[in-house]
Design a protein around this motif. Structure first.
Motif, mmCIF file in Angstrom:
data_model
loop_
_atom_site.group_PDB
_atom_site.id
_atom_site.type_symbol
_atom_site.label_atom_id
_atom_site.label_comp_id
_atom_site.label_asym_id
_atom_site.label_seq_id
_atom_site.Cartn_x
_atom_site.Cartn_y
_atom_site.Cartn_z
ATOM 1 N N MET A 106 62.456 9.547 -2.910
ATOM 2 C CA MET A 106 62.367 10.367 -1.692
ATOM 3 C C MET A 106 61.011 11.025 -1.529
ATOM 4 O O MET A 106 60.695 11.566 -0.464
ATOM 5 C CB MET A 106 63.469 11.434 -1.701
ATOM 6 C CG MET A 106 64.847 10.813 -1.639
ATOM 7 S SD MET A 106 66.154 11.998 -1.916
ATOM 8 C CE MET A 106 67.544 10.881 -2.139
ATOM 9 N N PHE A 109 56.032 8.219 0.977
ATOM 10 C CA PHE A 109 55.754 8.219 2.418
ATOM 11 C C PHE A 109 56.038 9.582 3.062
ATOM 12 O O PHE A 109 56.830 9.689 4.006
ATOM 13 C CB PHE A 109 56.504 7.080 3.107
ATOM 14 C CG PHE A 109 56.068 5.733 2.602
ATOM 15 C CD1 PHE A 109 54.865 5.176 3.020
ATOM 16 C CD2 PHE A 109 56.813 5.048 1.660
ATOM 17 C CE1 PHE A 109 54.438 3.947 2.530
ATOM 18 C CE2 PHE A 109 56.393 3.821 1.152
ATOM 19 C CZ PHE A 109 55.197 3.271 1.595
ATOM 20 N N ARG A 112 59.759 10.904 3.372
ATOM 21 C CA ARG A 112 60.779 10.220 4.172
ATOM 22 C C ARG A 112 61.354 9.009 3.453
ATOM 23 O O ARG A 112 62.392 8.482 3.846
ATOM 24 C CB ARG A 112 60.200 9.798 5.527
ATOM 25 C CG ARG A 112 59.846 11.010 6.405
ATOM 26 C CD ARG A 112 58.885 10.646 7.523
ATOM 27 N NE ARG A 112 59.467 9.694 8.452
ATOM 28 C CZ ARG A 112 58.902 8.546 8.823
ATOM 29 N NH1 ARG A 112 57.748 8.173 8.306
ATOM 30 N NH2 ARG A 112 59.474 7.763 9.690
ATOM 31 N N GLY A 113 60.651 8.591 2.419
ATOM 32 C CA GLY A 113 61.109 7.401 1.699
ATOM 33 C C GLY A 113 60.642 6.138 2.394
ATOM 34 O O GLY A 113 60.250 6.163 3.566
ATOM 35 N N SER A 114 60.679 5.020 1.680
ATOM 36 C CA SER A 114 60.150 3.750 2.206
ATOM 37 C C SER A 114 61.147 3.025 3.108
ATOM 38 O O SER A 114 62.340 2.967 2.817
ATOM 39 C CB SER A 114 59.787 2.827 1.042
ATOM 40 O OG SER A 114 59.479 1.538 1.521
ATOM 41 N N PHE A 115 60.623 2.457 4.199
ATOM 42 C CA PHE A 115 61.420 1.522 5.003
ATOM 43 C C PHE A 115 60.920 0.089 4.825
ATOM 44 O O PHE A 115 61.163 -0.779 5.654
ATOM 45 C CB PHE A 115 61.519 1.922 6.476
ATOM 46 C CG PHE A 115 60.208 2.175 7.201
ATOM 47 C CD1 PHE A 115 59.191 1.235 7.220
ATOM 48 C CD2 PHE A 115 60.014 3.378 7.890
ATOM 49 C CE1 PHE A 115 57.998 1.460 7.909
ATOM 50 C CE2 PHE A 115 58.823 3.622 8.576
ATOM 51 C CZ PHE A 115 57.808 2.662 8.583
ATOM 52 N N HIS A 149 64.080 2.828 -2.072
ATOM 53 C CA HIS A 149 63.874 2.845 -0.620
ATOM 54 C C HIS A 149 64.834 3.844 0.020
ATOM 55 O O HIS A 149 65.992 3.508 0.279
ATOM 56 C CB HIS A 149 64.077 1.447 -0.028
ATOM 57 C CG HIS A 149 62.997 0.486 -0.415
ATOM 58 N ND1 HIS A 149 62.848 0.025 -1.693
ATOM 59 C CD2 HIS A 149 61.995 -0.061 0.311
ATOM 60 C CE1 HIS A 149 61.796 -0.790 -1.748
ATOM 61 N NE2 HIS A 149 61.260 -0.855 -0.540
ATOM 62 N N HIS A 151 64.347 5.690 2.960
ATOM 63 C CA HIS A 151 64.364 5.821 4.423
ATOM 64 C C HIS A 151 65.624 5.141 4.974
ATOM 65 O O HIS A 151 65.967 4.031 4.538
ATOM 66 C CB HIS A 151 63.105 5.173 5.004
ATOM 67 C CG HIS A 151 62.870 5.502 6.441
ATOM 68 N ND1 HIS A 151 63.661 4.992 7.454
ATOM 69 C CD2 HIS A 151 61.942 6.288 7.043
ATOM 70 C CE1 HIS A 151 63.218 5.454 8.622
ATOM 71 N NE2 HIS A 151 62.180 6.249 8.391
ATOM 72 N N PRO A 152 66.307 5.779 5.939
ATOM 73 C CA PRO A 152 67.549 5.187 6.471
ATOM 74 C C PRO A 152 67.385 3.741 6.948
ATOM 75 O O PRO A 152 68.323 2.950 6.833
ATOM 76 C CB PRO A 152 67.901 6.095 7.652
ATOM 77 C CG PRO A 152 67.209 7.390 7.381
ATOM 78 C CD PRO A 152 66.012 7.102 6.529
ATOM 79 N N GLY A 154 65.259 1.540 5.668
ATOM 80 C CA GLY A 154 65.139 0.713 4.457
ATOM 81 C C GLY A 154 66.513 0.466 3.866
ATOM 82 O O GLY A 154 66.847 -0.644 3.444
ATOM 83 N N GLU A 191 72.748 1.476 12.436
ATOM 84 C CA GLU A 191 71.475 1.964 12.981
ATOM 85 C C GLU A 191 71.170 1.162 14.242
ATOM 86 O O GLU A 191 71.131 -0.073 14.209
ATOM 87 C CB GLU A 191 70.340 1.771 11.964
ATOM 88 C CG GLU A 191 70.449 2.638 10.729
ATOM 89 C CD GLU A 191 69.993 4.078 10.971
ATOM 90 O OE1 GLU A 191 69.389 4.367 12.039
ATOM 91 O OE2 GLU A 191 70.264 4.919 10.095
ATOM 92 N N GLU A 223 58.231 -4.362 6.937
ATOM 93 C CA GLU A 223 59.226 -3.328 7.228
ATOM 94 C C GLU A 223 60.599 -3.999 7.266
ATOM 95 O O GLU A 223 60.741 -5.091 7.827
ATOM 96 C CB GLU A 223 58.954 -2.682 8.599
ATOM 97 C CG GLU A 223 57.572 -2.031 8.738
ATOM 98 C CD GLU A 223 56.473 -3.022 9.134
ATOM 99 O OE1 GLU A 223 56.770 -4.233 9.286
ATOM 100 O OE2 GLU A 223 55.313 -2.580 9.260
#
Ligand code: R7I
Ligand code: MG
Ligand code: MG
Length: 305
Positions: A106, A109, A112-115, A149, A151-152, A154, A191, A223
């Motif tokens: 977390m 980035f 925000r975490g990685s996507f 990862h 990010h939502p 990711g 999503e 991505e």
């Protein structure tokens, strides 16, 4: 479904990952016009397969999901020469420096975490082990993604890739409709970015779109949201042949090894091991071990019942 068919599908998905990855490796980052000819197949795989092996090893060793065990397995297997994105090795380093394993990802980035697609590319074993348990599949895909990862987008990429593999396991090629397949994936995804992309994929299928259009609508990037729907499309538009699906996937250029690995995982689960060209499997690094992991995942699956 009888055991020998399931075995072939599990093996097909794990080997399909490796084959698609190795086929795309020499052309990762290339413009699509440079991939008009099928790339040379030397069987060397990259981080995509190395991490898929890690996911499978951990699930098998533990007898299910254990986050700490899985991230330690990734760290144990980590070979910097396999072409990792910057995210996962940064997480490994943070943990080595004393950061908690369940929150380190977390930090990336800007918090925000990685996507990136690094969680989706390794999701096949989750799709296999939980192919007929969608809630458990989602839970484990999410939690195994979060390790690196956070990010939502990711995370959701990994869920969709795992679910695509699961659907492919359940599907009988004699009664397959690519539109139903895309629709079912769309209704599973939470999503809007993915739902939209999967609807786009269905439109592209109807239009019989050319590569340029596929790349401009769905993407071929690193991505997760610009490669998971693309890989799903590559399979759906070329379901009749494993070879066609992965060759098409890597011909899109960009993140070719990863789109190849993900399309290969889905297509391999759909067709089974026997439909993967023998020459590719023969040359693939550690093919026997990868097939053995598939067998062990199936053993675990059948023990659960
Ligand atoms: O996702 P990841 O493990 O990379 C996988 C890719 C595959 O193509 C493999 O074959 C290998 O080549 O690498 O690695 P990450 O570093 O987590 O994500 C990949 C890239 O996505 C990052 O280096 C960024 O360029 C981009 N990215 C982001 N950019 C902005 N903001 C990921 N997350 C973000 C973000 O939040
Ligand atoms: Mg790679
Ligand atoms: Mg890649």
């Amino acid at each position: 479904m009888d055991r020998s068919l399931l075995r072939s599908k599990f093996r097909g998905s794990m080997l399909g990952t490796g084959v698609g990855d190795a086929l795309g490796r020499p052309v990762e980052g290339c413009a699509p016009r440079l991939v008009e000819e099928p790339p040379e197949f030397d069987g060397r795989y990259t981080d995509d397969t190395e991490m898929t092996i890690g996911v499978a090893e951990s699930l098998v060793e533990v007898g299910g999901f254990d986050g700490e065990h899985m991230i330690k397995t990734f760290m144990r297997n980590y070979d910097p020469k396999r072409g990792y994105g910057p995210g996962p090795p940064a997480v490994f380093r943070l943990i080595e420096l004393g950061e908690r394993w369940d929150t380190a990802s977390m930090i990336l980035f800007g918090g925000r975490g990685s996507f990136g697609n690094g969680a989706a590319m390794r999701a096949a074993p989750v799709g296999l082990l939980y192919f007929d348990e969608p809630e458990e599949l989602r839970r484990v895909a999410e939690r195994s993604s979060l390790l690196t990862h956070a990010h939502p987008l990711g995370v959701e990429g990994a869920v969709i890739q795992a679910y695509a593999v699961a659907l492919a396991v359940k599907t009988n090629p004699s009664s397959f409709d690519p539109r139903d397949f895309l629709e079912e994936l769309e209704s599973f995804s939470r999503e809007e970015v993915y739902r939209e992309a999967l609807r786009d994929a269905a439109r592209l299928l109807n239009e019989k779109a050319d590569k340029k259009k596929v790349i401009s609508r769905l993407g071929n990037g690193v991505e997760a949201f610009r490669s998971v729907p693309t890989a799903v499309y590559c399979f759906a538009a070329n379901a009749e042949s494993f070879e066609k699906a992965v060759l098409y996937a890597v011909s899109l250029g960009g993140d070719a090894d990863t789109i190849g690995a993900m399309a290969g995982a889905i297509s391999g689960a759909y067709h089974g091991e026997d439909k993967i060209p023998v020459e590719w499997v023969k040359r693939l690094e550690k093919a026997e071990y990868i097939a053995l992991l598939a067998d062990k995942l199936l053993e675990l699956k059948l023990k659960e019942k």
